[in-house]
Each structure stands twice: as structure tokens, then as C-alpha cells.
Scaffold this motif. Structure first.
Motif, PDB file in Angstrom:
ATOM      1  N   THR A   1       1.785   4.495  -3.073  1.00  0.00           N
ATOM      2  CA  THR A   1       1.414   5.763  -3.002  1.00  0.00           C
ATOM      3  C   THR A   1       2.630   6.558  -3.445  1.00  0.00           C
ATOM      4  O   THR A   1       2.601   7.863  -3.784  1.00  0.00           O
ATOM      5  CB  THR A   1       1.026   6.097  -1.293  1.00  0.00           C
ATOM      6  OG1 THR A   1       2.482   5.841  -0.606  1.00  0.00           O
ATOM      7  CG2 THR A   1       0.015   5.588  -0.733  1.00  0.00           C
TER       8      THR A   1
ATOM      9  N   ASN B   1      -8.323   6.547  -5.415  1.00  0.00           N
ATOM     10  CA  ASN B   1      -7.524   7.957  -5.691  1.00  0.00           C
ATOM     11  C   ASN B   1      -6.735   7.824  -6.570  1.00  0.00           C
ATOM     12  O   ASN B   1      -6.602   8.881  -7.517  1.00  0.00           O
ATOM     13  CB  ASN B   1      -6.769   8.498  -4.390  1.00  0.00           C
ATOM     14  CG  ASN B   1      -7.308   9.046  -3.241  1.00  0.00           C
ATOM     15  OD1 ASN B   1      -8.753   9.040  -3.169  1.00  0.00           O
ATOM     16  ND2 ASN B   1      -6.871   8.871  -1.914  1.00  0.00           N
ATOM     17  N   ARG B   2      -6.092   6.879  -6.919  1.00  0.00           N
ATOM     18  CA  ARG B   2      -4.942   6.695  -8.088  1.00  0.00           C
ATOM     19  C   ARG B   2      -6.084   6.586  -9.297  1.00  0.00           C
ATOM     20  O   ARG B   2      -5.725   7.225 -10.354  1.00  0.00           O
ATOM     21  CB  ARG B   2      -4.391   5.458  -8.012  1.00  0.00           C
ATOM     22  CG  ARG B   2      -3.598   4.887  -9.316  1.00  0.00           C
ATOM     23  CD  ARG B   2      -2.707   6.019  -9.803  1.00  0.00           C
ATOM     24  NE  ARG B   2      -1.818   6.623  -8.833  1.00  0.00           N
ATOM     25  CZ  ARG B   2      -0.973   7.881  -9.157  1.00  0.00           C
ATOM     26  NH1 ARG B   2      -1.452   8.214 -10.407  1.00  0.00           N
ATOM     27  NH2 ARG B   2      -0.409   8.474  -8.381  1.00  0.00           N
TER      28      ARG B   2
ATOM     29  N   ASN C   1       0.832  -1.057  -0.146  1.00  0.00           N
ATOM     30  CA  ASN C   1       0.057  -0.069  -0.070  1.00  0.00           C
ATOM     31  C   ASN C   1       0.988   1.104  -0.121  1.00  0.00           C
ATOM     32  O   ASN C   1       0.672   2.189  -0.889  1.00  0.00           O
ATOM     33  CB  ASN C   1      -0.947  -0.177   1.271  1.00  0.00           C
ATOM     34  CG  ASN C   1      -1.702   1.178   1.501  1.00  0.00           C
ATOM     35  OD1 ASN C   1      -2.475   1.686   0.343  1.00  0.00           O
ATOM     36  ND2 ASN C   1      -1.410   1.738   2.307  1.00  0.00           N
ATOM     37  N   ASN C   2       1.946   1.482   0.837  1.00  0.00           N
ATOM     38  CA  ASN C   2       2.636   2.500   1.067  1.00  0.00           C
ATOM     39  C   ASN C   2       3.534   2.927  -0.114  1.00  0.00           C
ATOM     40  O   ASN C   2       3.911   3.812  -0.707  1.00  0.00           O
ATOM     41  CB  ASN C   2       3.550   2.363   2.058  1.00  0.00           C
ATOM     42  CG  ASN C   2       2.772   2.747   3.405  1.00  0.00           C
ATOM     43  OD1 ASN C   2       1.539   2.586   3.355  1.00  0.00           O
ATOM     44  ND2 ASN C   2       3.292   2.905   4.772  1.00  0.00           N
TER      45      ASN C   2
ATOM     46  N   ASN D   1      -6.772   4.232  -1.149  1.00  0.00           N
ATOM     47  CA  ASN D   1      -5.713   4.993  -1.980  1.00  0.00           C
ATOM     48  C   ASN D   1      -5.727   4.159  -3.396  1.00  0.00           C
ATOM     49  O   ASN D   1      -5.533   5.220  -4.501  1.00  0.00           O
ATOM     50  CB  ASN D   1      -4.357   4.368  -1.729  1.00  0.00           C
ATOM     51  CG  ASN D   1      -4.044   4.909  -0.291  1.00  0.00           C
ATOM     52  OD1 ASN D   1      -4.299   6.013  -0.021  1.00  0.00           O
ATOM     53  ND2 ASN D   1      -3.296   4.174   0.573  1.00  0.00           N
TER      54      ASN D   1
ATOM     55  N   PHE E   1      -1.530  -1.619  -5.210  1.00  0.00           N
ATOM     56  CA  PHE E   1      -2.663  -1.382  -4.406  1.00  0.00           C
ATOM     57  C   PHE E   1      -3.515  -2.525  -4.224  1.00  0.00           C
ATOM     58  O   PHE E   1      -4.037  -2.917  -3.433  1.00  0.00           O
ATOM     59  CB  PHE E   1      -3.616   0.176  -4.807  1.00  0.00           C
ATOM     60  CG  PHE E   1      -2.833   1.134  -4.527  1.00  0.00           C
ATOM     61  CD1 PHE E   1      -2.288   1.395  -3.252  1.00  0.00           C
ATOM     62  CD2 PHE E   1      -2.731   2.219  -5.313  1.00  0.00           C
ATOM     63  CE1 PHE E   1      -1.803   2.594  -2.813  1.00  0.00           C
ATOM     64  CE2 PHE E   1      -2.344   3.381  -4.904  1.00  0.00           C
ATOM     65  CZ  PHE E   1      -1.723   3.540  -3.703  1.00  0.00           C
TER      66      PHE E   1
ATOM     67  N   ALA F   1       1.604   1.662  -9.382  1.00  0.00           N
ATOM     68  CA  ALA F   1       0.988   2.082  -8.461  1.00  0.00           C
ATOM     69  C   ALA F   1      -0.489   1.103  -8.231  1.00  0.00           C
ATOM     70  O   ALA F   1      -0.619   0.540  -7.068  1.00  0.00           O
ATOM     71  CB  ALA F   1       0.535   3.559  -8.304  1.00  0.00           C
TER      72      ALA F   1
ATOM     73  N   ARG G   1      -7.632   0.961   3.563  1.00  0.00           N
ATOM     74  CA  ARG G   1      -6.908   2.075   3.208  1.00  0.00           C
ATOM     75  C   ARG G   1      -6.285   1.999   1.841  1.00  0.00           C
ATOM     76  O   ARG G   1      -5.907   2.994   0.965  1.00  0.00           O
ATOM     77  CB  ARG G   1      -5.502   2.426   4.220  1.00  0.00           C
ATOM     78  CG  ARG G   1      -4.925   3.662   4.113  1.00  0.00           C
ATOM     79  CD  ARG G   1      -6.094   4.701   4.614  1.00  0.00           C
ATOM     80  NE  ARG G   1      -5.325   6.274   4.362  1.00  0.00           N
ATOM     81  CZ  ARG G   1      -6.171   7.046   4.651  1.00  0.00           C
ATOM     82  NH1 ARG G   1      -7.304   7.308   4.969  1.00  0.00           N
ATOM     83  NH2 ARG G   1      -5.750   8.411   4.243  1.00  0.00           N
TER      84      ARG G   1
END
Length: 851
Positions: free
Chosen positions: A502, A532-533, A498-499, A529, A513, A509, A525
Motif C-alpha cells: 500500500t 485497487n493498484r 500487504n501493508n 488492495n 500484494f 506494489a 484484503r
């Protein structure tokens, strides 16, 4: 040397042994878990909030929340809150408090050793306390501020032990029993045990320690006598012998059950939920679990004996699982159990023979090693770690008793007092030096995480934590490298995926995810994310579905509701759906800077200025007053609200306050400068932008463009040219900077030089309509109408309805007195921009020349 002098000297030595090795921790920051338990804990940051401490877990999450860690330590949190009340988030006071509690624990151990374990032997008690004061295994508990839970639990643990010892001795030494006094002390024991448990869960183990010590020391003769009566079937005599012991044991048991019942009640009957990455052995096959647990017990004991290789984390590969009986590490486990059985056999012998010379120290060592460790043993409940040095704080007392006792046996057997004393002194000194050196690791997040990678290179968590640090410090390439190392070592580590996602772009990416979600389907989360991507990729429909998936897992995420609202606005969803999402975002917003700031920004974006004002004001009044860092945008947001409301005086006041509070905040200068430019205060706008560019040489192209416009408006062409030269020379492929360059030269009537520049960068110009337009204007300005017309026509090939180009072609034909052609292009331009006064005026002029 009289006794009083010896005691005073011993206390002084213990204080030095406990204070000196930890003095360097006073320079340390709040690191690792301190960030979550203190710096970001709303229960501590809100000075008015005390009641919530007793309904939230150690990290500030409601204890009944499914995501709660279920670690209930309100008294430890109250101690942090006291620190925060006295000196805010300054680390010095937090570390000083820890050191002082550790010193008190060392003194308490000295008292207990002197009175009850070594029976008035000051020397052995002193060595015991000094070993405890300086033992390197305590570094995590003392140097890490969250280790205070261990320190406070130990302090109350030792007080309870002291009370229980006093109770048992006073009973044994009296011919008449004062039952009221007896019950009062028992109740006091129960209360202090409850306090210990409210500091940390393992405080409850003191009840087990007291029970075993009562059985094996203070009630030993009575129990043996009762055994003899039972053998003769004389039950009443057996009961009389053990009446007080049974009463105390019953009280300890009832207290244990009551505390456990209340604890289960507080956490809603739920146990904490952990992942295999937290404690892999507990998710393994029965054989692997059995072998791995026993080896981990050995490692714990080995760290107490030889604390040479320490680590702040022992998860995820630090101790590989034992899956086969043939694993050679099983020899270590077997050796440990053989030693424990030998000690138990020896204790049984001493118990029967009533020998006290070695009995008490050995018994205390074994009991204090095993009983306080039981909550961490995985025997009763699954714990969220493989091995944790901090949980050895109380069990380490066993070693600190055992070593002096062992040297005392050597002294009695071989009559070598000096060698024994020198050896013990050397151990204390070596422990102190190791502790002092180990403390340096805990001075900052960076030093801690670097040490982790050095000590445990195969631990994925070490790479993950260090990557988080690098990410926070904007060292993105290095962070990506360590996230990838974590993923390589532990492919199913969802948080690393996950990180890492980001920090990456595009499909790479999205891949990480999705990998995070595959590894942990409830990772809300990662879903957030991913949404959002996808939104950044303009895949709004897919993003909306992903947001809803995230909210099905956790519908309390205000950030996710806000992102969903933004995506719904982009897809022109119904007003009801947008309002429903926004209302949920508001209702789920916690008292946190990020939640309130994001909510305020969303209301600002949708034009609800009154709501935006409310949340920006909340950020400033309730959070910025406590924690200044990160609140810069609150002031700028509030200024923006007043600017849009046309309350310019209020807006200016908040911009000025932002500059005063955050003189190193670039955005404050540029946004305030743009505000001044918009209200026609061009001189002040230039001043603000100059400060920004002088303080922060690296600027966005948007800021460079704004500054150039301001300089040109003030007639400062040379300064504008110097600025653009500096930035364009370092980025010659920037279309925006090239446009600004051309604009400056044309403003200075240097059209020929502008054309030369455009020719030199033809590869950029050919694909950009604005640059072609500038070239056409420059050609027109120097009178090269034929070439200008050619450039204009090339623009129309890709944008046939460009009204400004059509108008400019009409102007050239007008100049060339080709009035019919001029009228044709003017009218086409007017069709595209009806009512344009300039075009209408030019049409009237040209019609005069057409018969």
C-alpha cells in the motif's frame, strides 16, 4: 501492636504497593490492542447498543462470523462501555479502573492468604499481597487497558476461591450439615465462575483449583479414610466418608461441562483459527512441538522468577523453535520438570504425614501455577500466541505465595528474621521500580513499538507493528524500511507484504500484494488492495477479476463492492451489473465511518444525491456525535450534495459548520473558497484561501492554481505574482506553476517578460501545448506575427484539429490583411466548433474584403 491495627496497616501498605507503581499509567494513551477493542469497537462506541455485546466477540465482530476471534468476554466489554459512557475515549478513566481492580485483587489475595494459606500469619500474607501488587509481569495486564479481562477474571476467580474455602471449612467444622446452605453456596460458586468466564475464558480454571484444593486439603483425611475402607471392600463406609466431597466434585464437574457446552453453543461449535505466524510450534512436527512447548513453559516460569526482559509480544522469532533433542535449551525444560516432580514428591510426603507447616503454601503455589495456565498451554486447544505476559496474571500468585513461604523456612531454620524481612522488602521495592519503569513503555503506541524492536529485534511482528504506527503518522520512508525488515525476518508474513504494497507504486506494489496472496490465499484484503493498484494502472478488467476473487473469499466487504462498482463504471459495464454491485456495497456496509463515508461518496459520484445525503447524514448524526476525529469529510460531502442540488444556503451552512468544528482542516477552507468563487463572492473566496495558505504553507498545485485565478479575478496581480514566485522557485520543473507564472505576467501586460520566461524554460515549453500556446499569444500581443505563426504551426504539427489555434492563425492573417488565408483558417476552426459565434462573426468580417 493489636491485631486490628496490624490489619489496617497491612491494608494501607498493600494499597500503596498496588497504586504507586502504576500511577504513571494514568498519563498513558489507549495503545496496541486497545485501539481495536475500544477505540474502533462498535459495541462500545454505540451507547444505545448493549444486546449486541452478548452476540459479538471481544473485538466487536459477530461471534458466529467465520472471521471472529471467538474471544467471548461480554462483561469486560460492558466495563469498557461504562467507561465510555462516563468519559468517552479519554484514557485516564480506563487506566484508573484497571489500577483499582488490581488493588482489589491484591487485597483479596491478602485475605485468602491470611485466612487459609498462612493460617493467620499477617506478615507472610502481607508480603504475598505486596509481591503480587508490584510484580512487573502484571504491567501488560494493568497498563494495557485490554488487560482488564485478566484483572476481572482474577477478581471473580479469587471471590470464587474465597466462597469455596468458606464452604469447605464450614462443612468440616460443623457436626450437622445444612444441605440447603451447602447447595446455595455451591450454586453461588457456579454463578461466580460463570461470571469469571464471561470476563475471560481462563476464569473457568477456578473449578479445577477448587477441586484440587478440596481433594488435597479439606477432604484429605476423609479421602485417606475412604481409601482404607475401599482396601477392606467396605464401599458404603467409603462413600459416607467422602459423600460431601463427591457431591462438591460432581457439582464442579457438571458446572465445568455446562459452561463449556454453553460456550461452544455461543460460538456455533467453531474454534478460533490461527496461522503459523501466531503460534509456529503448534504447526510443527510432533518432536518440535513437544520440545518447543516444554521450553516455552520454562520461559513462562522464568519470567515469573526473573522479570528482567519483558516484551509486549513474543511471536514470530522471539523464541526460536527447538527442532533437535541436542538443543541445549532442553536442559532448561528438563530442569523445570525435575523441580515440579520434586515438589510433587514432597507434597505426597506431606499429604501422607498430614503436615500443614509447608504443605499448604507449596500446594497452593503448584496448583495456582499449573491449573490457571492450562488454557494457554496448547495441551487442549491451539492458542493464538507463543507467550503472553498478561496470561501470567493469575499464575503469578503462585510465585507470590512461594517466595514468602521459602523465606519463612529459612527463618525457621537459621533464625535470621531481619535478613529475611529485609530481603522480602528489597524484592518488593525492586519489583515496584521495575514495574514503574516498564509502565513508561505502555504510555504511547510509539514508545511501546520502539521498546519491542529494542527488546526483540528478531521478531518480525515488532517491525510490522512499528511500521503500522509510522504509516499512520505519514512517516512513509521509515514505515517502508520496517515493513521490509519484517518481510526479511518472516518472508511468509502476508500482512507485512500487504501493508508494504500500500506504500509502494507500480510493479513493486503489485509484487508484494501477490506475495501476500501467495502466503495466505484467503487474504481478501490483499486481493482488494491488488485490485485497487491495478485500477490505478488502468488495468480495469484485471482489477475487476481481482475484486471478484476477493469477494469470493469475503463477500461482506463493502469497500470491495464499492471499488468493484467504480471499476465497472470505468469499463462501461451493464447498468444491472453496476446496480447489483452498488446494492451489495450498501447491504454489507457496517456501522462504521469508513463504510458509510465511502458509500456516500460513491452515490455522490454516480449522481444519486438523495442516497448520498442519507449516508453523509448518518455519518454526522450517528458517528460524529460520538467520535469527532475523521468525520471532517462528512460535513464537506453533505455541503457538496446541497451545492449540486442548487440548495446554496444549506450548502453554505454545512461549509460554515465544517470550519467551526475543524478549524485546522485545510480542505474545508479550499473547498468552501471554491464554492464562494463559483457563486461570484470573490472577496470571501480570497479570504478563505488566504487562511488556508497562511495556515498550511504546503499546498497542492490545484489549490495554488485556484488561488491565483481568484486573485486575478479580484485584480490582485501583485499578490498572485508573489504567491507564484514563492512556489515556483521551490519547484521550477512544474508545468502547472510555470503556466500560472506566464498567465500572471500576461494579465499584467508584461508579454515580453512572459516570452523571456518561456525562452528560459524552453525544455519544458517544447513538450507542452498550453505553454506553446501562451508563447504564441504573447508574441502576437507584441506584434511579432511571424514568430507567433511559427509557434502556432508547431502546435498544429502535433494537434492538427486544435480549433483555438486555427482561429488565432486566422486572426493574425486577418490583421496582416491576408484575407483568403484568414478565411481558410476561420472556416477550418468553424468546422471543428460548429456555431461558434466569434468565429462566425470574424468570417463575416473577412468576407467583406474578399471580392
Amino acid at each position: 501492636m493489636n491485631l486490628r491495627y496490624k490489619l489496617v496497616l497491612s491494608i494501607a501498605i498493600i494499597l500503596l504497593s498496588s497504586l504507586l507503581p502504576y500511577l504513571n499509567t494514568l498519563q498513558g494513551d489507549l495503545v496496541h490492542d486497545d485501539k481495536f477493542a475500544i477505540v474502533e469497537n462498535p459495541d462500545i462506541l454505540n451507547n444505545l447498543n448493549i444486546i449486541n455485546i452478548f452476540s459479538n466477540d471481544f473485538w466487536g465482530t459477530p461471534i458466529l462470523n467465520p472471521k471472529s476471534h471467538k474471544s467471548y468476554r461480554p462483561l469486560t466489554i460492558l466495563s469498557f462501555k461504562l467507561n465510555h459512557y462516563l468519559h468517552g475515549l479519554s484514557p485516564y478513566g480506563y487506566h484508573l479502573f484497571n489500577i483499582l481492580i488490581h488493588s482489589l485483587n491484591s487485597l483479596m489475595l491478602f485475605i485468602i492468604s491470611y485466612w487459609y494459606i498462612f493460617q493467620d500469619n499477617i506478615t507472610l500474607s502481607l508480603y504475598t499481597a505486596c509481591l503480587f501488587a508490584s510484580h512487573p509481569i502484571h504491567t501488560e495486564a494493568v497498563a494495557g487497558v485490554v488487560g482488564r479481562a485478566e484483572l476481572l477474571a482474577c477478581f471473580t476467580f479469587l471471590i470464587t476461591l474465597l466462597l469455596y474455602h468458606h464452604l469447605c471449612i464450614s462443612t468440616n467444622s460443623s457436626t450437622q450439615i445444612n444441605y440447603c446452605s451447602h447447595i446455595f453456596v455451591l450454586l453461588l460458586v457456579g454463578v461466580v465462575t460463570g461470571i469469571a468466564t464471561l470476563c475471560k475464558e481462563n476464569g473457568i480454571t477456578i473449578l479445577g483449583v477448587c477441586g484440587v484444593i478440596d481433594l488435597t486439603i479439606y477432604s484429605r483425611n476423609n479421602v485417606r479414610t475412604a481409601g482404607a475402607f475401599l482396601y477392606k471392600l467396605e464401599y458404603s463406609n467409603a462413600f459416607k466418608c467422602c459423600k460431601l466431597f463427591l457431591m462438591r466434585s460432581l457439582f464442579l464437574f457438571i458446572t465445568l461441562v455446562l459452561i463449556l457446552f454453553l460456550r461452544i453453543l455461543i460460538q456455533g461449535g467453531e474454534l478460533p483459527k490461527f496461522l503459523d505466524e501466531d503460534n509456529p510450534a503448534s504447526f510443527s512436527t510432533p518432536l518440535t512441538k513437544f520440545l518447543s512447548y516444554n521450553y516455552i513453559y520454562f520461559v513462562n516460569v522464568f519470567l515469573l522468577l526473573m522479570p528482567s526482559r519483558l516484551s509486549y509480544d513474543w511471536q514470530m522469532g522471539s523464541i526460536p523453535l527447538l527442532q533437535e533433542i541436542t538443543d541445549e535449551r532442553n536442559i532448561c525444560s528438563l530442569t523445570l520438570w525435575v523441580m515440579i516432580l520434586c515438589v510433587l514428591f514432597k507434597l505426597s510426603y506431606y499429604w501422607i504425614k498430614s503436615s500443614d507447616v509447608c504443605y499448604k503454601p507449596i500446594l497452593y503455589s503448584l496448583v495456582l501455577l499449573i491449573v490457571p495456565f492450562l488454557p494457554s498451554s496448547n495441551l487442549f486447544l491451539r492458542v493464538g500466541f507463543v507467550l503472553a505476559e498478561r496470561v501470567l496474571y493469575i499464575p503469578s500468585i503462585s510465585l507470590c505465595i512461594c517466595i514468602p513461604a521459602g523465606f519463612n523456612l529459612l527463618f525457621n531454620k537459621f533464625k535470621i528474621p531481619r535478613l529475611c524481612s529485609l530481603s522480602l522488602c528489597l524484592i518488593v521495592i525492586l519489583f515496584s521500580l521495575k514495574t514503574y519503569q516498564r509502565n513508561k513503555v505502555w504510555l504511547s503506541r510509539e514508545s511501546l513499538f520502539i521498546s519491542g524492536i529494542r527488546d526483540m529485534p528478531n521478531n518480525a511482528k515488532m517491525h510490522y507493528n512499528y511500521a503500522n504506527f509510522l504509516k499512520d503518522n505519514l512517516q512513509t520512508p521509515e514505515a517502508i524500511l520496517h515493513y521490509k525488515s519484517a518481510v526479511a525476518l518472516w518472508p511468509s508474513h502476508a500482512s507485512s507484504h500487504n501493508n508494504l504494497g500500500t506504500l509502494l507504486e507500480g510493479e513493486e506494489a503489485i509484487h508484494h500484494f501477490r506475495s501476500a496472496i501467495a502466503a495466505k490465499p484467503t487474504h481478501s484484503r490483499a486481493m482488494y488492495n491488488l485490485g485497487n493498484r491495478l485500477a490505478k494502472e488502468y488495468k480495469y478488467s484485471e482489477a475487476i477479476d481481482t475484486y471478484y476473487s476477493s469477494l469470493r473469499v469475503d463477500n461482506s466487504s463493502s469497500d470491495c463492492w464499492l471499488s468493484l462498482t467504480a471499476a465497472l463504471i470505468k469499463t462501461q459495464a451493464s447498468v444491472n451489473e453496476i446496480n447489483f454491485s452498488l446494492q451489495n456495497a450498501e447491504s454489507t456496509a457496517t456501522r462504521s465511518l469508513s463504510n458509510w463515508l465511502n458509500l456516500a461518496q460513491m452515490y455522490l459520484d454516480v449522481g444519486n444525491l438523495s442516497k448520498a445525503e442519507v449516508y453523509f447524514t448518518k455519518c454526522i448524526e450517528e458517528i460524529a456525535s460520538i467520535l469527532k476525529d475523521g468525520t471532517e469529510n462528512c460535513y464537506l460531502g453533505l455541503a457538496t450534495v446541497y451545492r449540486r442540488n442548487n440548495e446554496l444556503v444549506k450548502a453554505e451552512r454545512w461549509y460554515e459548520q465544517a470550519l467551526q468544528l475543524f478549524p485546522d482542516f485545510n480542505l474545508a477552507y479550499t473547498t468552501y473558497g471554491s464554492f464562494q468563487f463559483n457563486i461570484h463572492n470573490y472577496k470571501r473566496a480570497v479570504e478563505l484561501y488566504r487562511i488556508a495558505f497562511n495556515t498550511f504553507p504546503i499546498q497542492t498545485e490545484e489549490n495554488i492554481s485556484n488561488f491565483v485565478q481568484m486573485l486575478l479575478k479580484n485584480g490582485l496581480i501583485n499578490e498572485a505574482r508573489s504567491l507564484i514566485h514563492k512556489h515556483f522557485n521551490s519547484n521550477t520543473q512544474s508545468v502547472i506553476l510555470l503556466k500560472l507564472f506566464i498567465q500572471i505576467e500576461m494579465a499584467d501586460k508584461k508579454d515580453l517578460y512572459a516570452i523571456e520566461l518561456l525562452t528560459n524554460y524552453s525544455s519544458i515549453v517544447e513538450n507542452n501545448e498550453d505553454l506553446l500556446y501562451f508563447k504564441a499569444i504573447a508574441l502576437r500581443n507584441i506584434g511579432n506575427y511571424t514568430e507567433a505563426l511559427h509557434v502556432y504551426q508547431s502546435i498544429l504539427l502535433t494537434d492538427a484539429n486544435n480549433s483555438r489555434v486555427l482561429h488565432d492563425i486566422g486572426v493574425i492573417y486577418h490583421i496582416l490583411k491576408k484575407y483568403k488565408e484568414s478565411l481558410f483558417y476561420y472556416e477550418r476552426a468553424l468546422d471543428l466548433t460548429p456555431g461558434d459565434p466569434l468565429i462566425m462573426q470574424n468570417i463575416q468580417k473577412v468576407k467583406k474584403f474578399i471580392p
